[in-house]
Design a protein around this motif. Sequence first.
Motif, mmCIF file in Angstrom:
data_model
loop_
_atom_site.group_PDB
_atom_site.id
_atom_site.type_symbol
_atom_site.label_atom_id
_atom_site.label_comp_id
_atom_site.label_asym_id
_atom_site.label_seq_id
_atom_site.Cartn_x
_atom_site.Cartn_y
_atom_site.Cartn_z
ATOM 1 N N ILE A 1 0.865 -1.180 0.000
ATOM 2 C CA ILE A 1 0.000 0.000 0.000
ATOM 3 C C ILE A 1 0.902 1.229 0.000
ATOM 4 N N GLY A 2 0.498 2.271 -0.740
ATOM 5 C CA GLY A 2 1.297 3.482 -0.787
ATOM 6 C C GLY A 2 0.489 4.693 -1.207
ATOM 7 N N THR A 3 1.186 5.802 -1.380
ATOM 8 C CA THR A 3 0.582 7.081 -1.746
ATOM 9 C C THR A 3 1.298 7.645 -2.962
ATOM 10 N N VAL B 1 5.328 6.478 -6.431
ATOM 11 C CA VAL B 1 4.542 6.042 -5.284
ATOM 12 C C VAL B 1 5.496 5.766 -4.125
ATOM 13 N N ILE B 2 5.173 6.303 -2.945
ATOM 14 C CA ILE B 2 5.920 6.003 -1.732
ATOM 15 C C ILE B 2 5.085 5.007 -0.939
ATOM 16 N N THR B 3 5.637 3.810 -0.718
ATOM 17 C CA THR B 3 4.888 2.788 0.009
ATOM 18 C C THR B 3 4.856 3.131 1.496
ATOM 19 N N ASP B 4 3.922 2.515 2.196
ATOM 20 C CA ASP B 4 3.842 2.731 3.639
ATOM 21 C C ASP B 4 5.087 2.197 4.352
ATOM 22 N N SER B 5 5.822 1.294 3.689
ATOM 23 C CA SER B 5 7.083 0.781 4.252
ATOM 24 C C SER B 5 8.258 1.677 3.861
ATOM 25 N N LYS B 6 7.963 2.853 3.307
ATOM 26 C CA LYS B 6 8.943 3.888 2.968
ATOM 27 C C LYS B 6 9.913 3.461 1.869
ATOM 28 N N LEU C 1 -4.239 8.873 -11.933
ATOM 29 C CA LEU C 1 -3.966 9.009 -10.502
ATOM 30 C C LEU C 1 -3.596 10.454 -10.198
ATOM 31 N N PHE C 2 -3.862 10.859 -8.975
ATOM 32 C CA PHE C 2 -3.564 12.211 -8.535
ATOM 33 C C PHE C 2 -2.650 12.165 -7.315
ATOM 34 N N LYS C 3 -1.870 13.231 -7.120
ATOM 35 C CA LYS C 3 -1.023 13.309 -5.933
ATOM 36 C C LYS C 3 -1.880 13.102 -4.693
ATOM 37 N N GLY C 4 -1.390 12.256 -3.804
ATOM 38 C CA GLY C 4 -2.112 11.982 -2.569
ATOM 39 C C GLY C 4 -3.024 10.782 -2.643
ATOM 40 N N ASP C 5 -3.305 10.234 -3.850
ATOM 41 C CA ASP C 5 -4.145 9.043 -3.962
ATOM 42 C C ASP C 5 -3.485 7.859 -3.271
ATOM 43 N N ARG C 6 -4.295 7.058 -2.586
ATOM 44 C CA ARG C 6 -3.816 5.827 -1.964
ATOM 45 C C ARG C 6 -3.972 4.703 -2.987
#
Length: 157
Positions: free
Chosen positions: A92-94, A107-112, A128-133
């Motif tokens: 999962i990421g943003t 995309v930056i994953t939640d695991s960085k 996709l837009f900036k900030g989308d999960r």
Amino acid sequence: TIDASVISVGEHYANLEALGVECIINTNEIDAFKFISDCREVLMPGDKLRVVIKNINKNSDGSIKLNVSGSILGNRIIRENISKLKENSSYIGTVRNYNTEGHIYTVITDSKSLVAVGEDSVVGNEILFKGDRVTVTITHVAPNMAWGTARRLNSRF
């Protein structure tokens, strides 16, 4: 790395004081791990921010101007974490950025970790837009970059 004090904050930038010198930091240089659309949401005058000096410039009047970044520290961590990603695994990421020339989402994953996703690798051809999960599935891992496909977690429509 040095500590900088926030002097004032605008929507797209903040004025800092580091080593007795005033400098400016913009939204995409504050944090490598999350998309920041408005500096005022994360910084206030008086806050401390850990930064790296990118450049030192001497002005025509003899004064010094610093170019600083807070995201460089995070980018070091991101590069270290890329090697931990596994091909064919999902994370999962943003969405942090979109490169219009290369047509690639960052995309930056939640695991960085950082994953590049070509616009043709977005499931359903969604924009996709900036900030989308998103959920990213890794297709290839290299020493400094990983590539994958992405699917938005919650459709906008």
